[in-house]
Design an enzyme around this catalytic site. Structure first.
Site, PDB file in Angstrom:
ATOM      1  N   THR A 127       0.795  -1.231   0.000  1.00 44.38           N
ATOM      2  CA  THR A 127       0.000   0.000   0.000  1.00 44.38           C
ATOM      3  C   THR A 127       0.825   1.278   0.000  1.00 44.38           C
ATOM      4  O   THR A 127       0.271   2.373  -0.054  1.00 44.38           O
ATOM      5  CB  THR A 127      -0.951   0.014   1.202  1.00 44.38           C
ATOM      6  OG1 THR A 127      -0.213  -0.331   2.385  1.00 44.38           O
ATOM      7  CG2 THR A 127      -2.073  -0.985   1.011  1.00 44.38           C
ATOM      8  N   TYR A 171      16.710  13.461  -0.511  1.00 42.23           N
ATOM      9  CA  TYR A 171      16.538  13.259  -1.949  1.00 42.23           C
ATOM     10  C   TYR A 171      15.485  14.205  -2.542  1.00 42.23           C
ATOM     11  O   TYR A 171      15.719  14.879  -3.540  1.00 42.23           O
ATOM     12  CB  TYR A 171      16.053  11.824  -2.243  1.00 42.23           C
ATOM     13  CG  TYR A 171      17.009  10.732  -1.904  1.00 42.23           C
ATOM     14  CD1 TYR A 171      17.908  10.256  -2.856  1.00 42.23           C
ATOM     15  CD2 TYR A 171      17.006  10.129  -0.652  1.00 42.23           C
ATOM     16  CE1 TYR A 171      18.776   9.226  -2.561  1.00 42.23           C
ATOM     17  CE2 TYR A 171      17.871   9.105  -0.341  1.00 42.23           C
ATOM     18  CZ  TYR A 171      18.757   8.655  -1.300  1.00 42.23           C
ATOM     19  OH  TYR A 171      19.620   7.639  -0.999  1.00 42.23           O
ATOM     20  N   HIS A 211      36.202   2.098 -24.139  1.00 44.26           N
ATOM     21  CA  HIS A 211      36.861   3.413 -24.069  1.00 44.26           C
ATOM     22  C   HIS A 211      36.508   4.217 -25.317  1.00 44.26           C
ATOM     23  O   HIS A 211      36.494   3.679 -26.423  1.00 44.26           O
ATOM     24  CB  HIS A 211      38.387   3.230 -23.997  1.00 44.26           C
ATOM     25  CG  HIS A 211      39.126   4.533 -24.048  1.00 44.26           C
ATOM     26  ND1 HIS A 211      39.222   5.359 -22.951  1.00 44.26           N
ATOM     27  CD2 HIS A 211      39.794   5.146 -25.065  1.00 44.26           C
ATOM     28  CE1 HIS A 211      39.926   6.426 -23.289  1.00 44.26           C
ATOM     29  NE2 HIS A 211      40.287   6.326 -24.571  1.00 44.26           N
TER      30      HIS A 211
END
Length: 566
Positions: A221, A261, A536
């Site tokens: 939930t 955040y 690379h």
């Protein structure tokens, strides 16, 4: 955002229950299809809108196998092998994995499919952050000139930006819904309540309730924004991330309460669109959840050069919305002494103080389960624990509702782990291998322990910790982009080569972290992964250099395979 968000599962509605294991023909078994990013091709059938006949065939096989295994048949069995309460990212991931395993599955949702992540979190926030990233590039005249580009007067259309976020959420929500329908998951609309062992009632206001039974139930939930006492939300001038993602306005000056955040990502959005930002943080430093060294660098790159100031070590004891021509008033008190410090007057305030579990009304009292600060108690296998400390048979809880790790992808991983348990395969999720990311510009990502956490663990258990770092300034691809600001850091054990944690701040850090998270999940040691080859020039070489810089004690074996002659 709360991936992480920045997280964050969702206040998806309540419903329940689960399953005997049943087999299904390989011909109609879909490949694993899960998590937020849906992969249609993973269904194995490009046009898979499962026909009614195919769905019915699968269900017949599933029901027959389940009945044979469970000793139940026809009306004497369960309505479903598995019922999931809540159709956020966690519930969705569990449902798709359950169908893949041949379980007859239903998911109950009282709001909208997708939960917080899709509708009010990770997904729409990424749309806003995509805009802020482009704006920052266009506004950085020095950066553009260094690439030989000329741009004049960048601007934006607020409503078009808001529409971009809303349209993305709508599209992903539709994808989630269609994926479940295509695979034969029953989507039941209403708020679910557990009324007894393996029994769930669901329904909508004004309509009769329905009751179903299931061999196993998963609670998924999610969560809702947490608003501390004393803060009055009006949704216009004082609001949570739920409101902010609608981008109904871009205030000249906005206070963001909380520098985790959510707060950090919104500061990136608002400052790119022209707002001034003031952080209000209760702890003594900004970004308290990050590795301290990364947080310090992030402050130098993401805070100091921008129109951001901050107050640390203070609580917002009272916030009053703007009204009658007066600004938003924020009363600050000292976090320790509780003495009044000052009153801020701003145009708007975003409350980013974390999230709270959405578990009221689940009917847990009917099965002797008591929440802890709203969280449903679970063991390491996500099985719900009752008030006496015993595991409740056939009942599980995943995602934000259990509080173990409030990230959308953690909820999905927990759901998949639970389905494995239901199907007879013991599976314990290593939460230290689950990555997290903050989608600022540049990004921040992490997995495992911070350096202080690792050193505390080392002191208790008696082992040594080593740390290595590499800079984005030494990476060819980053320099080609003129994006050399950044750092990658690894904490590891030199005696065994075990990777304890990796933290990255830099260009595409959210994508780079997964090599490290997979290494931790698979138990790959430093002495092994340093032999991996990276293309690379790519940003992946930041991690390549990090692994190669690590020194393990002599005599520690590695398991790299012998090379095969081409």
């Amino acid at each position: 955002m709360y991936s992480a968000a920045i997280s964050p599962s969702a206040p998806a509605a309540v419903a329940g229950a689960g399953a005997g294991v049943s087999s299904r023909p390989a011909a109609i078994r879909p490949a694993a299809l899960r998590f937020c990013g849906l992969r249609r091709e993973a269904l194995g059938l490009r046009s898979l809108r499962c026909s009614p006949e195919a769905v019915a065939a699968r269900r017949t096989v599933s029901a027959a196998a389940a009945a044979a295994q469970n000793g139940a048949a026809g009306g004497g069995g369960f309505d479903y092998d598995l019922v999931i309460i809540g159709a956020g990212v966690g519930g969705h991931g569990a449902a798709l994995h359950a169908v893949e395993k041949g379980l007859k599955t239903a998911i109950i949702e009282g709001d909208v499919v997708g939960g917080t992540c899709v509708n009010r979190g990770c997904v729409p926030s990424k749309a806003l952050l995509a805009v802020s990233g482009r704006m920052r590039q266009l506004q950085d005249e020095h950066h553009m000139k260094s690439l030989g580009l000329q741009v004049s007067s960048p601007g934006y259309d607020r409503q078009a930006v808001a529409d971009h976020a809303n349209n993305l959420a709508s599209k992903i929500r539709s994808n989630l819904t269609n994926s479940m329908k295509a695979l034969g998951v029953d989507i039941l609309t209403g708020v679910g309540t557990i009324v007894g062992k393996q029994k769930v009632r669901y329904g909508k206001v004004g309509f009769p309730d329905n009751e179903i039974t299931a061999r196993n139930i998963i609670i998924a939930t999610g969560s809702v924004p947490f608003v501390p006492n004393g803060i009055e939300i009006d949704g216009k001038t004082v609001f949570t991330s739920d409101h902010a993602l609608k981008l109904e306005s871009v205030p000249d000056w906005i206070a963001i309460v909380g520098s985790g955040y959510i707060g950090l990502e919104f500061s990136d959005v608002y400052t790119a669109l022209g707002s001034e930002v003031t952080f209000v943080e209760a702890l003594d430093q900004l970004m308290p959840g990050f590795d301290p060294e990364i947080a310090k660098l992030a402050q130098r790159i993401l805070i100091n050069p921008r129109k951001i100031d901050y107050h640390t070590g203070v609580f917002a004891s009272k916030i009053t919305p703007a009204k009658d021509g007066k600004p938003v008033l924020i009363e600050l008190i000292d976090a320790k002494t509780k003495e009044h410090k000052e009153t801020l007057e701003v145009d708007a305030a975003l409350i980013a103080t974390g999230r709270a579990p959405f578990t009221k009304g689940l009917g847990l009292e009917n099965i002797n389960v008591v929440t802890q600060r709203g969280f449903v108690p679970v063991d390491e296998r996500m099985q719900v624990m009752d008030a006496d400390g015993n595991a409740v048979p056939n009942l599980y809880c995943i995602g934000d509702a259990n509080g173990k790790l409030m990230l959308a992808h953690a909820a999905s991983a927990q759901g998949i782990s639970v389905v494995e348990q239901i199907c007879g395969k013991d599976n314990i999720l290593n939460h230290l291998s689950i990555p997290a990311a903050c989608f600022t510009h540049p990004e921040i990502s992490m997995v495992g322990l911070t350096e202080p956490q690792a050193r505390e663990k080392a002191d208790k258990e008696g082992f040594e910790v080593s740390v290595v770092k590499t800079s984005f300034k030494a990476n060819t691809k980053a320099l080609a982009e003129n994006e050399g600001d950044g750092l990658a850091k690894m904490i590891y054990r030199p005696d065994t080569g075990e990777i304890l944690g990796v933290h990255i701040l830099g260009l595409h850090a959210a994508d780079l972290i997964h090599e490290a998270s997979n290494a931790i999940a698979l138990g790959t040691r430093v002495q092994d992964i340093k032999f991996a080859v990276h293309a690379h020039p790519t940003l992946s070489e930041v991690l390549d250099e990090l692994f190669k810089a690590a020194k393990v004690n002599s005599g520690i074996p590695h398991s790299v395979n012998e090379p095969v002659a081409a």
